[in-house]
Design an enzyme around this catalytic site. Structure first.
Site, PDB file in Angstrom:
ATOM      1  N   TYR A  67      16.020   9.516  60.762  1.00 48.28           N
ATOM      2  CA  TYR A  67      15.389  10.684  60.161  1.00 48.28           C
ATOM      3  C   TYR A  67      13.888  10.673  60.439  1.00 48.28           C
ATOM      4  O   TYR A  67      13.162   9.779  59.986  1.00 48.28           O
ATOM      5  CB  TYR A  67      15.621  10.733  58.649  1.00 48.28           C
ATOM      6  CG  TYR A  67      17.066  10.908  58.226  1.00 48.28           C
ATOM      7  CD1 TYR A  67      18.044  11.318  59.128  1.00 48.28           C
ATOM      8  CD2 TYR A  67      17.451  10.658  56.918  1.00 48.28           C
ATOM      9  CE1 TYR A  67      19.367  11.473  58.736  1.00 48.28           C
ATOM     10  CE2 TYR A  67      18.766  10.816  56.515  1.00 48.28           C
ATOM     11  CZ  TYR A  67      19.720  11.216  57.425  1.00 48.28           C
ATOM     12  OH  TYR A  67      21.027  11.360  57.022  1.00 48.28           O
ATOM     13  N   GLY A 296      19.990  17.691  49.571  1.00 51.75           N
ATOM     14  CA  GLY A 296      19.052  17.532  50.675  1.00 51.75           C
ATOM     15  C   GLY A 296      17.913  18.523  50.624  1.00 51.75           C
ATOM     16  O   GLY A 296      17.708  19.293  51.586  1.00 51.75           O
TER      17      GLY A 296
END
Length: 357
Positions: A67, A296
């Site tokens: 990420y 998220g």
């Protein structure tokens, strides 16, 4: 009877067992894919989101080395300063972390190095749940599980898990661990939403049968179930649509089917007196095999808007109505399944975000 309008506050966070691992995890977890260069570049704001999630009772923070090329892990490490002991940190490895062909996958060489690098970025001495982000068909599973077991024995990792493994891959890994004396997988991270119900067919029952916890992700279907995308309405700009414009093209057959389903699901939500987003989040958390559902958010406002879904309970009539729109076990767009056996493009979405950032 219609529910009262959702507020930015929710009931006390509930906790559930992570399979038979002995851990208790919050029913909502915080995902960090949107933190860093891929989406929210304001590190201070990302830290505020993490703190708000912890203050709301979330005790599981999920991230991955890939990420924003490690930046999300760095943000998590900074945010948890002084609070680390009360938080379960889950991270993942598998995706390419550079041009070196050996900085990826499930080899012993990479697992040991990837763990050390994640520990450094996270500013911690241990990882609570270390997950294989995808299966690695090119690596002997015995090699992978042996390396992960060594990390557990060394105290650098507490539990190991998988992500987007198929049921047969989970069973193979459990068999391998039992046969070779390796540490067993304790969790599976699977995509699960109103539009992506494939996990119901075999993955969720397999995890329940073998005492594995399930941590689900993408409960809003990659944004489709947020209420932002409706048939006949212009596509609203967002970081997600800028990266995946074709993914939201209403002319594509899979997207047309999604839009048809969304209209029907929105009608179910309206009849219940809740938003489509809260219906979607409540559904993703309602399966008895699910231990925790990953949110998220990219912004604090998004997190605050999602937390009230804790108060939503779906009765049998609502679940039956949902089943009539999206039958159990159905995934509208196969690409949303995350990974399929023999599919070498299982990380296509992560690579696309990285190239676009």
């Amino acid at each position: 009877m219609a529910l009262p309008p959702p507020s930015t506050m929710a009931s006390a966070m509930r906790h559930r067992p992570l399979g038979r691992s002995g851990l208790q995890v919050s029913s909502m977890a915080l995902g960090t894919m949107m933190f860093g260069a891929w989406a929210n570049r304001d590190r201070a704001d990302c830290i505020r989101i993490i703190h708000a999630a912890l203050d709301a009772g979330i005790n599981l923070v999920d991230t991955a080395d890939v990420y924003s090329n490690g930046e999300a892990e760095e943000i998590v490490g900074e945010a948890l300063a002084g609070r680390r002991d009360d938080v379960l940190v889950a991270t993942k490895l598998h995706a390419p972390m550079g041009d070196d062909v050996n900085r990826r996958g499930g080899s012993r060489r990479w697992i040991i190095r990837a763990c050390e690098e994640s520990l450094r970025r996270l500013r911690t001495d241990w990882i609570d749940i270390y997950q294989l982000h995808r299966p690695d068909p090119g690596c002997d599973l015995d090699e992978t599980l042996s390396a992960l077991s060594d990390l557990v024995h060394q105290g650098k990792v507490r539990l190991i898990g998988s992500s987007t493994f198929q049921a047969e891959e989970i069973v193979e890994a459990l068999w391998m661990s039992d046969a070779r004396g390796h540490v067993r997988l304790r969790s599976e991270q699977a995509p699960y939403s109103l539009l992506t119900r494939g996990a119901e067919t075999a993955v969720l029952p397999t995890c329940a049968r073998h005492g594995m916890g399930v941590i689900t992700y993408a409960p809003l279907g990659g944004g489709w179930l947020s209420g932002r995308y409706r048939r006949g309405e212009a596509l609203q700009a967002s970081p997600r649509t800028a990266t995946f414009l074709a993914q939201f093209d209403p002319a594509l057959p899979h997207n047309a089917r999604k839009l048809d389903a969304i209209e029907q699901l929105a009608g179910i939500a309206d009849a219940r007196g809740i938003s489509l987003m809260h219906l979607s989040l409540a559904f993703a958390a309602s399966h008895p095999a699910v231990s925790s559902m990953i949110l998220g958010p990219r912004t604090l406002e998004q997190l605050q808007g999602q937390l009230p879904a804790l108060d939503v309970q779906l009765d049998g009539a609502v679940l039956d109505a949902i089943d009539a729109v999206i039958p159990p076990g159905t995934t509208v767009d196969p690409r949303d399944a995350g990974y399929a056996i023999g599919d070498s493009s299982g990380m296509w979405h992560l690579r696309a975000i990285g190239r676009a950032s």
